[in-house]
Design a protein around this motif. Structure first.
Motif, PDB file in Angstrom:
ATOM      1  N   VAL A 255       0.700  -1.196  -0.119  1.00 29.02           N
ATOM      2  CA  VAL A 255       0.180   0.271  -0.041  1.00 29.02           C
ATOM      3  C   VAL A 255       1.184   1.174   0.109  1.00 29.02           C
ATOM      4  CG1 VAL A 255      -1.769   1.342   0.906  1.00 29.02           C
ATOM      5  CG2 VAL A 255      -1.551  -1.097   1.334  1.00 29.02           C
ATOM      6  N   PRO A 256       1.364   1.801  -1.074  1.00 29.09           N
ATOM      7  CA  PRO A 256       2.207   2.354  -0.976  1.00 29.09           C
ATOM      8  C   PRO A 256       1.257   4.012  -0.568  1.00 29.09           C
ATOM      9  CG  PRO A 256       1.580   1.936  -2.910  1.00 29.09           C
ATOM     10  CD  PRO A 256       0.426   0.892  -2.548  1.00 29.09           C
ATOM     11  N   GLY A 257       2.272   4.836   0.745  1.00 29.13           N
ATOM     12  CA  GLY A 257       1.511   6.143   0.610  1.00 29.13           C
ATOM     13  C   GLY A 257       0.978   5.651   1.930  1.00 29.13           C
ATOM     14  N   ILE A 258       1.217   5.063   2.952  1.00 29.75           N
ATOM     15  CA  ILE A 258       0.102   4.061   4.055  1.00 29.75           C
ATOM     16  C   ILE A 258       0.872   4.912   4.932  1.00 29.75           C
ATOM     17  CG2 ILE A 258       1.129   1.616   4.885  1.00 29.75           C
ATOM     18  CD1 ILE A 258      -1.462   1.697   5.066  1.00 29.75           C
ATOM     19  N   THR A 259       0.146   4.928   5.901  1.00 29.01           N
ATOM     20  CA  THR A 259       0.299   6.135   6.847  1.00 29.01           C
ATOM     21  C   THR A 259       0.058   4.901   8.506  1.00 29.01           C
ATOM     22  OG1 THR A 259      -0.225   8.191   6.303  1.00 29.01           O
ATOM     23  CG2 THR A 259      -0.045   8.326   9.037  1.00 29.01           C
ATOM     24  N   ILE A 260       0.275   4.622   9.061  1.00 33.32           N
ATOM     25  CA  ILE A 260       0.335   3.425  10.135  1.00 33.32           C
ATOM     26  C   ILE A 260       0.333   4.441  11.524  1.00 33.32           C
ATOM     27  CG2 ILE A 260       0.949   1.172  11.515  1.00 33.32           C
ATOM     28  CD1 ILE A 260       1.616   0.421   8.195  1.00 33.32           C
ATOM     29  N   ALA A 261      -0.617   3.804  12.137  1.00 31.59           N
ATOM     30  CA  ALA A 261      -0.035   4.403  13.841  1.00 31.59           C
ATOM     31  C   ALA A 261      -0.749   3.459  14.504  1.00 31.59           C
ATOM     32  CB  ALA A 261      -1.356   5.510  13.636  1.00 31.59           C
ATOM     33  N   THR A 262      -0.207   3.825  15.226  1.00 30.66           N
ATOM     34  CA  THR A 262      -0.351   2.809  16.749  1.00 30.66           C
ATOM     35  C   THR A 262      -0.457   3.175  17.707  1.00 30.66           C
ATOM     36  OG1 THR A 262       0.821   0.545  17.384  1.00 30.66           O
ATOM     37  CG2 THR A 262       1.999   2.420  17.209  1.00 30.66           C
ATOM     38  N   ASP A 263      -0.724   2.298  19.100  1.00 36.55           N
ATOM     39  CA  ASP A 263      -1.265   2.586  20.642  1.00 36.55           C
ATOM     40  C   ASP A 263      -0.149   2.104  21.108  1.00 36.55           C
ATOM     41  OD1 ASP A 263      -2.958   4.510  19.224  1.00 36.55           O
ATOM     42  OD2 ASP A 263      -4.889   2.747  20.449  1.00 36.55           O
ATOM     43  N   ILE A 264       0.550   3.301  22.621  1.00 35.70           N
ATOM     44  CA  ILE A 264       1.244   2.200  23.074  1.00 35.70           C
ATOM     45  C   ILE A 264       1.117   2.545  24.962  1.00 35.70           C
ATOM     46  CG2 ILE A 264       3.960   2.436  24.022  1.00 35.70           C
ATOM     47  CD1 ILE A 264       4.925   3.572  21.487  1.00 35.70           C
TER      48      ILE A 264
ATOM     49  N   PRO B 236       4.745   7.166  12.453  1.00 34.60           N
ATOM     50  CA  PRO B 236       4.330   9.057  12.223  1.00 34.60           C
ATOM     51  C   PRO B 236       3.317   9.151  13.222  1.00 34.60           C
ATOM     52  CG  PRO B 236       3.589   7.689  10.439  1.00 34.60           C
ATOM     53  CD  PRO B 236       3.802   6.793  10.957  1.00 34.60           C
ATOM     54  N   VAL B 237       2.651   8.928  13.595  1.00 39.40           N
ATOM     55  CA  VAL B 237       1.497   9.150  14.503  1.00 39.40           C
ATOM     56  C   VAL B 237       1.084   7.968  15.899  1.00 39.40           C
ATOM     57  CG1 VAL B 237      -1.027   9.145  14.525  1.00 39.40           C
ATOM     58  CG2 VAL B 237      -0.692  10.037  12.887  1.00 39.40           C
TER      59      VAL B 237
ATOM     60  N   ALA C 128       9.771  11.204  24.577  1.00 37.31           N
ATOM     61  CA  ALA C 128      11.549  11.532  23.932  1.00 37.31           C
ATOM     62  C   ALA C 128      11.974  10.695  22.937  1.00 37.31           C
ATOM     63  CB  ALA C 128      12.241  11.380  25.130  1.00 37.31           C
ATOM     64  N   HIS C 129      12.032   9.364  21.848  1.00 39.17           N
ATOM     65  CA  HIS C 129      12.302   8.424  21.528  1.00 39.17           C
ATOM     66  C   HIS C 129      11.597   9.342  20.044  1.00 39.17           C
ATOM     67  CE1 HIS C 129      14.383   5.805  18.947  1.00 39.17           C
ATOM     68  NE2 HIS C 129      13.179   4.936  18.457  1.00 39.17           N
ATOM     69  N   PHE C 130       9.928   9.162  20.499  1.00 35.06           N
ATOM     70  CA  PHE C 130       8.891   9.244  19.074  1.00 35.06           C
ATOM     71  C   PHE C 130       9.947  10.994  19.123  1.00 35.06           C
ATOM     72  CE2 PHE C 130       4.965  11.896  17.863  1.00 35.06           C
ATOM     73  CZ  PHE C 130       4.614  10.556  16.869  1.00 35.06           C
ATOM     74  N   GLU C 131       9.822  11.369  19.531  1.00 37.35           N
ATOM     75  CA  GLU C 131      10.026  12.616  19.507  1.00 37.35           C
ATOM     76  C   GLU C 131      11.349  13.542  18.319  1.00 37.35           C
ATOM     77  OE1 GLU C 131       9.423  15.686  22.614  1.00 37.35           O
ATOM     78  OE2 GLU C 131       6.740  15.401  22.986  1.00 37.35           O
ATOM     79  N   SER C 132      12.171  12.213  18.559  1.00 32.65           N
ATOM     80  CA  SER C 132      13.805  11.862  18.264  1.00 32.65           C
ATOM     81  C   SER C 132      13.291  12.158  16.487  1.00 32.65           C
ATOM     82  CB  SER C 132      14.320  11.047  18.789  1.00 32.65           C
ATOM     83  OG  SER C 132      13.859  10.256  18.863  1.00 32.65           O
ATOM     84  N   TYR C 133      12.925  11.477  15.918  1.00 32.98           N
ATOM     85  CA  TYR C 133      13.203  10.935  14.463  1.00 32.98           C
ATOM     86  C   TYR C 133      12.038  12.004  13.580  1.00 32.98           C
ATOM     87  CZ  TYR C 133       8.860   8.502  15.067  1.00 32.98           C
ATOM     88  OH  TYR C 133       7.572   7.693  15.502  1.00 32.98           O
ATOM     89  N   ARG C 134      12.203  12.524  12.339  1.00 34.42           N
ATOM     90  CA  ARG C 134      11.561  13.125  11.307  1.00 34.42           C
ATOM     91  C   ARG C 134      10.792  12.374  10.940  1.00 34.42           C
ATOM     92  NH1 ARG C 134      12.273  18.716  11.845  1.00 34.42           N
ATOM     93  NH2 ARG C 134      11.440  18.488   9.141  1.00 34.42           N
ATOM     94  N   THR C 135       9.238  12.963  10.806  1.00 36.73           N
ATOM     95  CA  THR C 135       8.334  12.007  10.246  1.00 36.73           C
ATOM     96  C   THR C 135       7.893  12.069   8.901  1.00 36.73           C
ATOM     97  OG1 THR C 135       7.187  12.315  12.351  1.00 36.73           O
ATOM     98  CG2 THR C 135       6.202  11.099  10.923  1.00 36.73           C
ATOM     99  N   TRP C 136       7.770  12.966   8.069  1.00 35.65           N
ATOM    100  CA  TRP C 136       7.293  13.861   7.544  1.00 35.65           C
ATOM    101  C   TRP C 136       8.087  14.337   6.111  1.00 35.65           C
ATOM    102  CZ3 TRP C 136       2.872  11.017   7.444  1.00 35.65           C
ATOM    103  CH2 TRP C 136       1.749  11.496   8.128  1.00 35.65           C
TER     104      TRP C 136
ATOM    105  N   TYR D 241      -3.597  11.537   5.426  1.00 36.19           N
ATOM    106  CA  TYR D 241      -4.086  11.199   6.702  1.00 36.19           C
ATOM    107  C   TYR D 241      -2.788  12.629   6.939  1.00 36.19           C
ATOM    108  CZ  TYR D 241      -7.521  13.151   9.995  1.00 36.19           C
ATOM    109  OH  TYR D 241      -8.465  13.837  10.542  1.00 36.19           O
ATOM    110  N   THR D 242      -2.314  12.906   6.343  1.00 35.34           N
ATOM    111  CA  THR D 242      -0.943  14.185   6.448  1.00 35.34           C
ATOM    112  C   THR D 242      -1.724  15.348   6.767  1.00 35.34           C
ATOM    113  OG1 THR D 242       0.489  12.496   5.526  1.00 35.34           O
ATOM    114  CG2 THR D 242       1.522  15.022   5.646  1.00 35.34           C
TER     115      THR D 242
END
Length: 321
Positions: free
Chosen positions: A21-30, A55-56, A90-98, A127-128
């Protein structure tokens, strides 16, 4: 947590979606700090986050829901739970998303004004969130945008083409963060209706067709407001109608007349009974107050007469006087 899948199952599913699925955005809960979560379990979660760089991500601390099995388990120390939550954040905010979208052209559906007055907000198919230069005519439209920059939470773009078909429906928008600026109030045709000041900001159809569509939409959705005089007139008309029907029934049906007469007699008897009980109660209260007042007067007279002879007891006073 009684999940019916393993880490390998999760990875297999995510890998398949990313490949097919090209361009898919996968979100998850932790959820951090489940009662049975060990340090090794937490590190595996961090490895998955580092591998896929979602990304989310919705990050939350464990909270025991009443009535569940987990609510009866011994909790982890609050310091451990908070520390793990901070590490994931902190780890989530450390990398670039888009960053991979910069330079690409994406189709964007514009839906609202941004908190910043300089932009309108739209979303891509994945959904970007896309920020475009502020233009009220773009609301509810679909555009082709060139992505020029990206940050952690959204991208900024420039409109290349406004698509005429398959846009969003012409609807009224009622959110605080999409109200126009004072300068736009002078140039836009705004329709305000209702207590919450629902404002229609979209008027893109030619020759006043937009006005008609907004009026039809408001007429269908706005609740009917009935004046008090109209309600009173309706009630009086209903009361008159019921009285006429009752009189007709009494005139043509002897049984109904008898029932009405008996009902009136019973109602009158009940009223007389209540009045009689009220009078009896008032009489008893007056007798009690008179008796109490007489007792107080006799006691005071005895005390005044014994002030000179100094009788010791009430019985002596009564016998002496």
């Amino acid at each position: 947590m009684k999940r019916e899948y393993t880490r390998s199952d999760f990875e297999m599913l995510v890998d398949y979606l990313l490949q097919n699925v090209p361009g898919i955005t996968i979100a998850t809960d932790i959820i951090c700090g489940f009662p049975t979560e060990s340090e090794e379990d937490f590190l595996q979660t961090m490895e998955l986050l580092d591998k896929y760089k979602f990304p989310v991500v919705n990050i939350a601390q464990f909270y025991p829901r009443p009535g569940t099995v987990a609510a009866k388990m011994p909790k982890l120390q609050s310091g451990i739970v908070k520390d793990r939550s901070r590490r994931v954040t902190a780890h989530f905010e450390s990398y670039r998303t888009w960053d991979h979208l910069v330079g690409r052209r994406e189709r964007v559906w514009v839906i609202e004004y941004g908190k910043d007055e300089n932009y309108v907000v739209g979303h891509t198919e994945g959904y970007t969130q896309v920020l475009l230069p502020r233009d009220a005519k773009l609301l509810g439209r679909s555009v082709i945008a060139q992505v020029v920059s990206a940050d952690k939470w959204s991208v900024k773009g420039e409109v290349v083409e406004v698509l005429e078909e398959e846009g969003l429906p012409q609807v009224s928008i009622a959110r605080k963060n999409i109200l126009p600026s004072p300068s736009e109030l002078k140039s836009q045709k705004l329709h305000v209706a209702g207590r919450n000041k629902t404002t229609s900001l979209i008027d893109q159809t030619p020759a006043g067709a937009g006005d008609r569509s907004v009026q039809e939409h408001t007429a269908k959705t706005a609740p009917e407001v009935v004046p008090k005089t109209e309600l009173r007139n309706r009630f009086v008309a209903w009361l008159l109608f019921a009285s006429v029907v009752l009189l007709l029934l009494c005139a043509f049906d002897p049984l109904m007349t008898s029932c009405a007469t008996v009902g009136c007699v019973l109602l009158k008897a009940q009223q007389v009974k209540l009045q009689r009980a009220k009078l009896i109660g008032m009489k008893m209260i007056k007798e009690y107050e008179a008796e109490r007042l007489g007792t107080m007067l006799s006691d005071s007279q005895i005390k005044r007469s014994c002030s000179t002879c100094r009788c010791d007891t009430l019985e002596t006073q009564a016998a002496h006087h």
